[in-house]
Write an enzyme that holds these catalytic residues in place. Structure first.
Site, PDB file in Angstrom:
ATOM      1  N   ASP A  58       0.854  -1.195   0.000  1.00 27.39           N
ATOM      2  CA  ASP A  58       0.000   0.000   0.000  1.00 27.39           C
ATOM      3  C   ASP A  58       0.891   1.248   0.000  1.00 27.39           C
ATOM      4  O   ASP A  58       2.097   1.152   0.230  1.00 27.39           O
ATOM      5  CB  ASP A  58      -0.948   0.021   1.217  1.00 27.39           C
ATOM      6  N   ASP A  60       1.481   4.779   1.724  1.00 26.55           N
ATOM      7  CA  ASP A  60       1.135   5.644   2.853  1.00 26.55           C
ATOM      8  C   ASP A  60       1.739   7.031   2.658  1.00 26.55           C
ATOM      9  O   ASP A  60       2.848   7.178   2.147  1.00 26.55           O
ATOM     10  CB  ASP A  60       1.666   5.049   4.168  1.00 26.55           C
ATOM     11  N   ASP A 136      10.211   3.397  13.174  1.00 23.93           N
ATOM     12  CA  ASP A 136      10.915   2.290  13.820  1.00 23.93           C
ATOM     13  C   ASP A 136      12.314   2.017  13.246  1.00 23.93           C
ATOM     14  O   ASP A 136      13.310   2.181  13.936  1.00 23.93           O
ATOM     15  CB  ASP A 136      10.042   1.017  13.854  1.00 23.93           C
TER      16      ASP A 136
HETATM   17  P1  ATP Z   1       4.245  -3.245   5.301  1.00 19.37           P
HETATM   18  O1  ATP Z   1       4.832  -3.457   3.963  1.00 19.37           O
HETATM   19  O2  ATP Z   1       4.127  -4.498   6.069  1.00 19.37           O
HETATM   20  O3  ATP Z   1       2.971  -2.422   5.300  1.00 19.37           O
HETATM   21  P2  ATP Z   1       5.296  -0.922   6.574  1.00 19.37           P
HETATM   22  O4  ATP Z   1       6.695  -0.552   6.951  1.00 19.37           O
HETATM   23  O5  ATP Z   1       4.608  -0.050   5.577  1.00 19.37           O
HETATM   24  O6  ATP Z   1       5.348  -2.411   6.101  1.00 19.37           O
HETATM   25  P3  ATP Z   1       3.162  -0.252   8.330  1.00 19.37           P
HETATM   26  O7  ATP Z   1       2.648  -0.990   9.505  1.00 19.37           O
HETATM   27  O8  ATP Z   1       2.267  -0.066   7.154  1.00 19.37           O
HETATM   28  O9  ATP Z   1       4.485  -0.995   7.900  1.00 19.37           O
HETATM   29  O10 ATP Z   1       3.674   1.158   8.854  1.00 19.37           O
HETATM   30  C1  ATP Z   1       3.993   2.227   8.012  1.00 19.37           C
HETATM   31  C2  ATP Z   1       5.178   2.993   8.576  1.00 19.37           C
HETATM   32  O11 ATP Z   1       4.833   3.550   9.854  1.00 19.37           O
HETATM   33  C3  ATP Z   1       6.425   2.171   8.853  1.00 19.37           C
HETATM   34  O12 ATP Z   1       7.204   2.008   7.685  1.00 19.37           O
HETATM   35  C4  ATP Z   1       7.120   2.972   9.927  1.00 19.37           C
HETATM   36  O13 ATP Z   1       7.790   4.078   9.386  1.00 19.37           O
HETATM   37  C5  ATP Z   1       5.945   3.482  10.746  1.00 19.37           C
HETATM   38  N1  ATP Z   1       5.589   2.568  11.842  1.00 19.37           N
HETATM   39  C6  ATP Z   1       4.664   1.580  11.817  1.00 19.37           C
HETATM   40  N2  ATP Z   1       4.599   0.952  12.991  1.00 19.37           N
HETATM   41  C7  ATP Z   1       5.505   1.532  13.786  1.00 19.37           C
HETATM   42  C8  ATP Z   1       5.907   1.332  15.135  1.00 19.37           C
HETATM   43  N3  ATP Z   1       5.364   0.379  15.883  1.00 19.37           N
HETATM   44  N4  ATP Z   1       6.874   2.159  15.633  1.00 19.37           N
HETATM   45  C9  ATP Z   1       7.417   3.127  14.866  1.00 19.37           C
HETATM   46  N5  ATP Z   1       7.085   3.353  13.597  1.00 19.37           N
HETATM   47  C10 ATP Z   1       6.144   2.579  13.052  1.00 19.37           C
HETATM   48 MG    MG Z   2       2.512  -0.238   5.015  1.00 21.90          MG
END
Ligand code: ATP
Ligand code: MG
Length: 430
Positions: A58, A60, A136
């Protein structure tokens, strides 16, 4: 501390993100926000995945506009979340997430940390420079501006991407204390991206695992599903074992594995998770209910046998065992009833595979859970569970047989004809 207040700016010619890879809707949202005078970027997993040459799940967006300002600009925006307020901009049933830049927390009610250092609220808005540091991992803190074509890197994320290493931003211990779920996210990314854990990001996990006991069971359920339905479920499961997370997340499964002398149960989990990984790779659906049917089965089965020894009939014994085991697991990961009810059905149908009369066999075949229950039976047999191989073989044959042959199979009890087994391994199907 790694990183700097001045970002490294990577120009379009120096990275491999192509304009046409960007979701048009996300691109339009960013342009509209920027036109209205706000900063807006793609951020997080999508930037990371594009830079790695992967297709993002997705897109963001992070912006300087606060959620109310986003709502005013986009008529289809809905604001969600209390702990972390953000906007979803809807396109039919799909939506794109737009989050406002966050700042570090203070003692105000919008941003709170408890006595263990855990973040309770995260609604203090800030600048892009501040937002970077609360993310993170370095590889998740890259910002991409599709209008200018630049990637902004404050934390050395590009270098970590190139070296394929996962590195928490800031002080690793503090970051895990703030949000212990980051440990689970770490293992998910390691498995999914084939990265290594860098220094304290990996070294600290074993010691910090108990912090997960304080995380809400609903959140742990969501994270567990993401871990095991990441497309690398078996690899992730092995990492959970290696980093001693299994006894916290799946204590019943961990106890079953600890006494699995013949490795039967391990084989069941491995084949179920590997099949799930294959289904995801093929774009097929997967069922959380099936996953829990597998993970909790050994304990349910042994408690069921105990209840039968006490004189309960088979189905009643199963009901008692299933209720006990699910209740214990739900305390850790809040499995919603819409899933656990199907898990129960899958277990409940196992004893009905002993029947050999045509009427009952046909009723079972038309049961909406037949497919999942049969797949489960098949995996149990393949794993070497005693007394199920014959049932699995009979049912494989029965399904493939013509109506006349089915009658024949039932008349002779399915024992005379040699049964052949399906070549492909079935997996959980919906
Ligand atoms: P995915 O491909 O699984 O969606 P993602 O990195 O995009 O991986 P998300 O859960 O969609 O993961 O979160 C989007 C962003 O928000 C992350 O890339 C990170 O920058 C931030 N984020 C998400 N969860 C946390 C957390 N628990 N602590 C700090 N930052 C976070
Ligand atoms: Mg994501």
């Amino acid at each position: 501390m790694r990183g700097s207040a001045q970002p490294v700016r990577i120009h379009a010619s120096e990275h491999k993100i192509q304009e046409e890879q960007i979701c048009e809707r996300a691109d339009a949202i960013i342009r509209k926000l920027q036109k209205a005078g706000f900063e807006a970027y793609l951020v997080g997993g999508c930037v990371r995945d594009l830079l790695l040459g992967l297709t993002p799940k997705d897109f963001d967006i992070a912006t300087s506009a606060n959620p109310e300002q986003v709502r005013k600009l986009f008529s289809s925006a809905r604001l969600i979340g209390r702990r972390f307020r953000l906007a979803h901009i809807y396109y039919g049933r799909d939506y794109i997430e737009v989050a406002t830049f966050r700042a570090p927390h203070d003692e105000s009610s919008q941003g709170q940390v408890n006595e263990q250092g855990r973040i309770l609220h995260d609604n203090v808005y800030g600048t892009l420079e501040e937002d970077v540091w609360r993310r993170d991992f370095t590889i998740n803190a890259l910002f991409y501006d599709p209008v200018r074509g630049d990637v902004l890197d404050y934390v050395g994320g590009m270098q970590d991407l190139a070296k394929r290493r996962l590195h928490l931003i800031g002080d690793a211990e503090q970051r895990y204390r703030e949000d212990p779920v980051r440990m689970l996210r770490a293992l998910r990314f390691v498995a999914k991206l084939d990265f290594v854990l860098d220094g304290p990001t990996g070294d600290l996990i074993e010691a910090m695992v108990p912090l997960l006991n304080d995380v809400a069971p609903a959140r742990l359920f969501d994270e567990l599903l993401k871990l095991l339905h990441s497309g690398q479920g078996w690899k992730t499961f092995c990492l959970l074992e290696q980093y001693k997370l299994l006894p916290i997340l799946l204590p019943i499964t961990a106890a079953s594995l600890a006494q699995d002398d013949q490795g039967i149960y391990r084989k069941l989990i491995q084949s179920a998770l590997s099949n799930t990984d294959n289904r995801i790779a093929e774009g097929k659906s997967v069922m959380p209910a099936f996953l829990f049917a597998v993970l909790l089965w050994e304990q349910v089965h042994s408690q069921m046998v105990q209840a039968q020894l006490k004189g309960h009939p088979e189905l009643q014994a199963l009901h008692i065992a299933a209720t006990d085991v699910l209740r214990d697991q739900v305390k850790v990961t809040a499995i919603p009833r819409r899933f656990s009810n199907i898990t129960r059905e899958i277990w409940g149908l196992q004893s009905r595979f002993h029947h050999r009369d045509l009427r009952r066999a046909n009723i079972l075949l038309s049961n909406p859970r037949f497919r999942a229950a049969y797949d489960f039976l098949y995996l149990r047999a393949a794993a070497g569970e005693t007394r199920v191989a014959e049932d699995a073989a009979w049912w494989t044959h029965f399904q493939e047989a013509s109506p006349e042959d089915r009658l024949g199979l039932c008349k002779n009890g399915g024992k005379k004809r040699r049964t052949k087994r399906k070549k492909t391994n079935p997996a959980a199907s919906e």
